[in-house]
Design an enzyme around this catalytic site. Structure first.
Site, mmCIF file in Angstrom:
data_model
loop_
_atom_site.group_PDB
_atom_site.id
_atom_site.type_symbol
_atom_site.label_atom_id
_atom_site.label_comp_id
_atom_site.label_asym_id
_atom_site.label_seq_id
_atom_site.Cartn_x
_atom_site.Cartn_y
_atom_site.Cartn_z
ATOM 1 N N LYS A 1 -2.155 3.119 -9.405
ATOM 2 C CA LYS A 1 -1.009 2.427 -8.802
ATOM 3 C C LYS A 1 -0.329 1.524 -9.828
ATOM 4 O O LYS A 1 0.899 1.469 -9.907
ATOM 5 C CB LYS A 1 -1.470 1.619 -7.570
ATOM 6 C CG LYS A 1 -1.804 2.536 -6.399
ATOM 7 C CD LYS A 1 -2.518 1.850 -5.253
ATOM 8 C CE LYS A 1 -2.953 2.908 -4.239
ATOM 9 N NZ LYS A 1 -3.772 2.382 -3.147
ATOM 10 N N ASP B 1 2.101 -0.669 2.300
ATOM 11 C CA ASP B 1 1.209 0.427 2.717
ATOM 12 C C ASP B 1 1.585 0.947 4.114
ATOM 13 O O ASP B 1 1.147 2.016 4.519
ATOM 14 C CB ASP B 1 -0.249 -0.067 2.750
ATOM 15 C CG ASP B 1 -1.067 0.458 1.575
ATOM 16 O OD1 ASP B 1 -0.647 1.473 0.982
ATOM 17 O OD2 ASP B 1 -2.104 -0.148 1.271
ATOM 18 N N GLN C 1 -6.411 -2.993 -1.476
ATOM 19 C CA GLN C 1 -7.069 -1.692 -1.606
ATOM 20 C C GLN C 1 -8.222 -1.586 -0.594
ATOM 21 O O GLN C 1 -9.095 -2.445 -0.548
ATOM 22 C CB GLN C 1 -7.593 -1.522 -3.050
ATOM 23 C CG GLN C 1 -8.197 -0.166 -3.322
ATOM 24 C CD GLN C 1 -7.203 0.997 -3.197
ATOM 25 O OE1 GLN C 1 -6.069 0.903 -3.641
ATOM 26 N NE2 GLN C 1 -7.622 2.069 -2.563
#
Ligand code: NDP
Length: 280
Positions: A52, A119, A96
């Site tokens: 990422k 997200d 995460q």
């Protein structure tokens, strides 16, 4: 031979589009910044976080990295999120997953400001998707819609079957297909006669988390098959939820693993980050 739906090429195209958008924003004096939080040192998570950050560097998005110890308390993590929520220069916040067992993931997701929820996991983002309002969309299903559109697969009016109903893939996938005017069925572990259900699909999306579970006899002749699964087999090679060799002769188009859905997830994260500026 079926058409190969090339996630590597399509994700590269999307990242280049995002790069151009970020460049234009910079010209207007607007920069984009993503805060990435990792708790603990799970090796798979470290690889995802690394990828990422690499993607951010490529498209010109600044990334701030927060690597917290495994024993970080929930309150410490929530307090960092609150701090990042307040920071004007931070546009996106990504935690995460999975988190260590002592931390409640739902509480962490809820703590992120919905305007920075790149997200797309926050209940407000999911609710917005459900009622067709603007908001962040979960990256993997959003990437699948892009794969279909950019491979000229028509969704409107098609029988779409999603196998799997997780909050991050199956459910948002179903809502997105519905938004594109597909006729959508969601199957799961309690579905009876799964083969009969999947064989109705013009577009079959598989997110079950079971290596090579879907064989040719689950698939209608000429269907488009999207494989979300990622597994390592006994020879340490990657494979999906779909038995690629067995399904290929039956379908008209298919995503490979690797190189199908996987690269799209990060590309759509970059898209969401660049878009966060508009939503804010
Ligand atoms: P989950 O384990 O959260 O969900 C799996 C779903 O499959 C559940 O809804 C479950 O049903 C259903 N299921 C399990 N077994 C069966 C069965 N025998 N028949 C029918 N349905 C079944 O997984 P995720 O959605 O998070 O992920 C799915 C796969 O996609 C995994 O391999 C994961 O690694 C991969 N993945 C890949 C990503 C990418 O970027 N390419 C991103 C996210 C995930 P029930 O609800 O009834 O238990």
């Amino acid at each position: 031979m079926p058409q190969l739906i090339d996630g590597k090429a399509i994700s590269a195209q999307i990242k280049d589009e995002v790069k151009e958008k970020v460049r234009q924003l910079k010209e207007q004096g607007i920069s984009v910044c993503l805060a990435v939080i990792q708790v603990g040192e799970d090796p798979a998570s470290s690889v995802y976080v690394g990828n990422k950050k690499k993607a951010c560097a490529y498209v010109g998005i600044e990334s701030l990295s927060y690597e917290l110890a495994e024993e970080t308390t929930q309150e410490e993590l929530l307090s960092l999120i609150r701090e990042l929520n307040e920071k004007k220069e931070v546009n996106g916040i990504l935690v995460q997953l999975p988190l260590p067992g002592h931390i409640d993931e739902d509480a962490v997701i809820r703590a992120i400001d919905a305007k920075k929820d790149v997200d797309g996991f926050h209940p407000q983002s999911v609710g917005a998707l459900c009622i067709g309002q603007p908001g962040f969309v979960s990256c993997t299903p959003a990437g699948i819609i892009e794969l279909l559109k950019r491979s000229n697969v028509e969704i409107a009016g098609k029988e779409c079957v999603v196998v799997g109903r997780s909050n991050i893939v199956g459910k948002p996938m179903a809502l997105l297909l519905l938004r594109e005017n597909g006729t959508v069925t969601v199957a799961h572990s309690r579905t009876k006669n799964l083969k009969e259900v999947t064989k109705r699909a013009d577009i079959l999306i598989v997110a079950v988390g079971k290596p090579k579970m879907i064989t040719g006899d689950y698939v209608k002749e000429g269907a488009v098959v999207i494989d979300v699964g990622i597994h390592r087999n006994e020879n340490n090679k990657l494979c999906g939820d779909v038995d690629y060799e067995d399904v290929s002769p039956v379908c008209s188009a298919i995503t490979p693993v690797p190189g199908g859905v996987g690269p799209m997830t990060i590309a759509m994260l970059m898209y969401n980050c660049a878009n966060s500026v508009c939503l804010q």
